[in-house]
Scaffold this motif. Structure first.
Motif, short mmCIF file in Angstrom:
data_model
loop_
_atom_site.label_atom_id
_atom_site.label_comp_id
_atom_site.label_asym_id
_atom_site.label_seq_id
_atom_site.Cartn_x
_atom_site.Cartn_y
_atom_site.Cartn_z
N GLY A 1 1.10 2.73 -7.88
CA GLY A 1 -0.08 3.02 -7.05
C GLY A 1 0.20 2.98 -5.56
N LEU A 2 1.40 3.41 -5.17
CA LEU A 2 1.76 3.39 -3.75
C LEU A 2 1.63 4.78 -3.13
N VAL A 3 1.22 4.83 -1.87
CA VAL A 3 1.30 6.08 -1.11
C VAL A 3 2.77 6.29 -0.75
N LEU B 1 -9.77 1.28 2.67
CA LEU B 1 -9.18 1.70 3.95
C LEU B 1 -9.53 0.65 5.01
N ARG C 1 0.80 -1.22 0.00
CA ARG C 1 0.00 0.00 0.00
C ARG C 1 0.83 1.27 0.00
N PRO D 1 -0.54 10.13 -4.03
CA PRO D 1 -0.82 10.40 -2.61
C PRO D 1 0.51 10.45 -1.85
N LYS E 1 4.11 6.45 -8.27
CA LYS E 1 2.98 6.76 -9.16
C LYS E 1 2.63 5.54 -10.01
N VAL F 1 -11.38 10.15 1.52
CA VAL F 1 -10.26 9.58 2.28
C VAL F 1 -9.76 10.61 3.30
N ALA G 1 -0.60 -1.89 -11.42
CA ALA G 1 -1.49 -1.36 -10.38
C ALA G 1 -2.13 -0.06 -10.86
N PRO G 2 -3.26 0.33 -10.29
CA PRO G 2 -3.89 1.59 -10.68
C PRO G 2 -3.01 2.77 -10.29
N ALA G 3 -3.30 3.94 -10.91
CA ALA G 3 -2.48 5.13 -10.65
C ALA G 3 -2.46 5.47 -9.16
N SER G 4 -3.61 5.37 -8.51
CA SER G 4 -3.60 5.53 -7.07
C SER G 4 -4.54 4.50 -6.47
N SER G 5 -4.01 3.76 -5.51
CA SER G 5 -4.79 2.64 -5.01
C SER G 5 -5.53 2.97 -3.72
N VAL G 6 -5.48 4.23 -3.28
CA VAL G 6 -6.13 4.56 -2.00
C VAL G 6 -7.53 5.10 -2.23
N ALA G 7 -8.51 4.40 -1.72
CA ALA G 7 -9.89 4.86 -1.80
C ALA G 7 -10.58 4.45 -0.51
N VAL G 8 -11.72 5.07 -0.23
CA VAL G 8 -12.43 4.74 1.01
C VAL G 8 -12.69 3.24 1.08
N GLY H 1 -2.82 14.71 -2.41
CA GLY H 1 -3.08 13.63 -3.36
C GLY H 1 -4.07 12.58 -2.87
N PHE H 2 -4.85 12.89 -1.83
CA PHE H 2 -5.88 11.98 -1.37
C PHE H 2 -7.26 12.54 -1.74
#
Lengths: 452, 452
Positions: A254-256, B12, A223, A292, A251, A323, B2-9, A318-319
């Motif tokens: 897809g990692l924070v 979590l 993550r 993010p 990027k 979130v 992986a997607p561009a950003s993997s953080v979504a509600v 970037g969130f």
């Protein structure tokens, strides 16, 4: 009928049991015992003082706080002083005006009130202004969460991202034990990547990529990536090119990006420069939608070293809005961070400037601290890890025969087959020669005893 | 890829998503928006000020801090003041000597250093002395963990006790939302017991027993009982007999007693008296081996109301040494609580005494605050919950037409079929009549509109 008391180690939260925190672990507890022994039976040990090099705590070792910062804190703690005539002769004029300015941004001038969960808006404005001037890219007060030091921010992000043991966080090895402790407490998986000692603790994207793919092949949902820059415990400063690659990697994958930037003022060589990851990302044209990114900062490090004040912040970009609402909620559960630490966080990001009454003394205090740390950084290089024996054993023997407290490298993680200790450089300069002498004698005896 | 950003509600930590914290929830976020609207478009709403009664934050509403406390904090923040002649005319003599005394217990007088993970030993000694004198039974500095307010202590205990969703914590309903939030964050089960409004929010052992057995029959391992005394949000003070029964119940059932005692100074009637659960247990002859007991205290409540300073402590007795080591470890992961809050925690447990220079002014400040709170406790009684409509709807309408911010009872929990709001009594006295007028008009209109 239930037992008289049902609480035992066996039925505690196993995540708590699994968590280790070497910086305050077995060696330190043993050192506290020896310190008590020295008090009750002086002369009973081959040394007369315990030297705590296990944790970066400069003021406990004699470093004095920056006068301007403390003047402002005292005035904010007791604002009645601002109405007294004597105050003008006791405090610098710019500390007085800074305190007034800060109090004006606090509703009701109430430094004893809970603030907004992210911290007092006016102080976040000041922090955002400091970041903007540091990076040359805009920062927004809404992105700042002021925290009790950097640790609570790290915990908050781990709590948010880790659902179960299949969620992984990429961490550098060696790492600072906060990360392994926090990941263990939240029940996630630490995915290691190794810093290469031979190339000055450099970070190889190919190794990152390999570790990420390896973890994914085991079903780990990676993550986030933790980068500590400048490094702890390694001290390296990442090159700009290396940072570009890291940002691109996060990027693409897809990692924070969790950027631990608490050592941004601790650079002791002229040819290295701190660049925040946000500055790097923005200079690559990456905006809010691309990455993010969380940047952690603390008042405990740098030349300020105000560990006991527990101040710091995280800057979150970037969130998505939903979130961010969850991050806000987690911050709210503890109401707010302490106001003294909040004020200090705003001060370290906006210290006195040329033309301010305090500037000359501030600059002199800051330079003296940093120059002294730089001299000690070189001095301590010579006293690094033994490679012939396990590090915990080495540290315990070191403590028992010299009173010097260090942290075994296993608490930070290390390349399998290598052993390290972590030793801060924070005893005051005049004490360093004695430390080195004792350390050297111990090391030679240890090596003579255990050499192959 | 992986997607561009993997953080979504959606991805979590579900424990975070489940956690609710009504004290700073939807109503408060909406109130912050309305407050901004009032700043940018004055006159655009039917009121000109937002009154935050949602949280006990007296200094934000005009209550002044106790002078002696702030004098000591300012001197500890900037100890150079102690060497200046002008200081004698700016500060009271006992504040100066108290600051010197505190600094002498801090290694190197370093208020900017990390302390022992449980807090500075000398301050814990002072707190233990304060408890001893309050209870008439000895307290031990080793049992004190100084924390950033009471909340982190509560989280620490939940983190320790809760392994999974089958571990339950008995909590009063109504409760303070910190407990439901913390239990949710740590993934446990809240086992409710109901306080009886008809008998002044009394606590019935038979109900406790019934809820415990009910939970056990569902496979819940009930680990602890939370008692808030004096109560929040209910304000009740438990009778001594009731406390004896609670202590016996916990011993017999093998429960940890988590005693939230942060309102120990907030008693407004002459015929009620605060007794700590430790005093009760010891007076029953129960010692360390009989009952694991945690008492929480905070500098945010009482007459001190120093919310923003984030100080407090928990006193831990009746746990085995290996369990205490785990508590110590969890405390260590955040290094230590802020030193300003630590000092304040020692001060509220040891305020000026008869004969001290500050005693008269301290006593006058304290009495004025408590007497004013007592008058307001009665005044607000008349403005309690509507029973005809859901509380969140009521609170939202109240806010929109009057600017008064309260918390819906659902955030605290309530007997099914009843509805409440929580409203603090902390606006300054001269503002209360206007609040009541607006509230009354709203309430009558609301009732006229929605009456059956």
């Amino acid at each position: 009928m239930a037992p008289a008391s049902s609480v035992a180690v066996e039925n505690l939260n196993p995540k708590v049991l699994k968590c280790e925190y070497a910086v305050r672990g077995e060696i330190v507890i043993h050192a506290q015992r020896l310190q008590q022994q020295l008090q009750t039976q002086p002369g009973s040990l081959p040394f007369d003082q315990i030297l705590f090099c296990n944790i970066g705590n400069p003021q406990s070792l004699g470093q004095q706080p920056v006068t301007f910062f403390r003047e402002v804190l005292a005035l904010c703690d007791h604002p009645c002083l601002l109405e007294k005539e004597e105050t003008k002769s006791l405090f610098s004029a710019d500390a007085i005006s800074r305190a007034k300015q800060i109090l004006a941004t606090i509703p009701g001038r109430a430094t004893g009130a809970y603030s907004h969960s992210q911290g007092i808006k006016g102080l976040r404005d000041a922090i955002a202004a400091g970041i903007t001037s540091r990076d040359g890219f805009p920062a927004n007060a809404d992105d700042i969460f002021i925290t009790d030091g950097a640790s609570p921010g790290v915990h908050m992000m781990m709590q948010l991202l880790i659902r179960n043991e299949k969620d992984g966080i990429l961490c550098p090895i060696p790492q600072y034990p906060l990360y392994s402790a926090s990941i263990a407490l939240h029940g996630g998986a630490l995915v290691p990547y190794y810093l290469d000692e031979k190339t000055g603790w450099g970070l190889e994207i190919s190794d990152l990529k390999k570790q990420l793919e390896d973890a994914r092949s085991k079903g780990i949902d990676v993550r986030a990536l933790v980068v500590i820059n400048p490094g702890n415990p390694t001290g390296q400063v990442l090159a700009e090119d290396n940072q570009y690659d890291i940002v691109k990697f996060c990027k693409n994958e897809g990692l924070v990006l969790l950027a631990d930037e608490v050592y941004q003022e601790n650079i002791y060589v002229d040819n290295k420069k701190f660049n925040s990851f946000k500055k790097i990302a923005r200079s690559m044209g990456y905006g809010e939608d691309d990455l993010p990114l969380v940047s952690f900062q603390s008042v405990s490090k740098g030349y300020y070293g105000e560990c006991g004040k527990r101040g710091g912040y995280m800057e979150i970009t970037g969130f998505s809005a939903p979130v961010r609402e969850q991050i806000y909620k987690v911050a709210s559960v503890n109401l707010c961070s302490n106001i003294t630490g909040q004020i200090l966080a705003s001060l370290v990001m906006n210290p006195p400037k040329v033309g301010d009454e305090s500037y000359a003394s501030y600059k002199a205090e800051k330079d003296a601290i940093l120059q002294s740390l730089a001299r000690r950084a070189k001095a301590i290089e010579a006293a690094k890890a033994a490679e012939k024996a396990p590090d915990a054993f080495y540290a315990l023997r070191l403590l028992e025969s010299t009173g010097i407290v260090v942290v075994p490298g296993s608490g930070f993680g290390q390349v399998p087959g290598t052993w390290h200790i972590r030793c801060t450089i924070l005893p005051q300069e005049d004490k360093i020669p004695a430390v080195i002498t004792r350390f050297k004698a111990f090391h030679e005896a240890f090596m003579a005893e255990y050499r192959d």
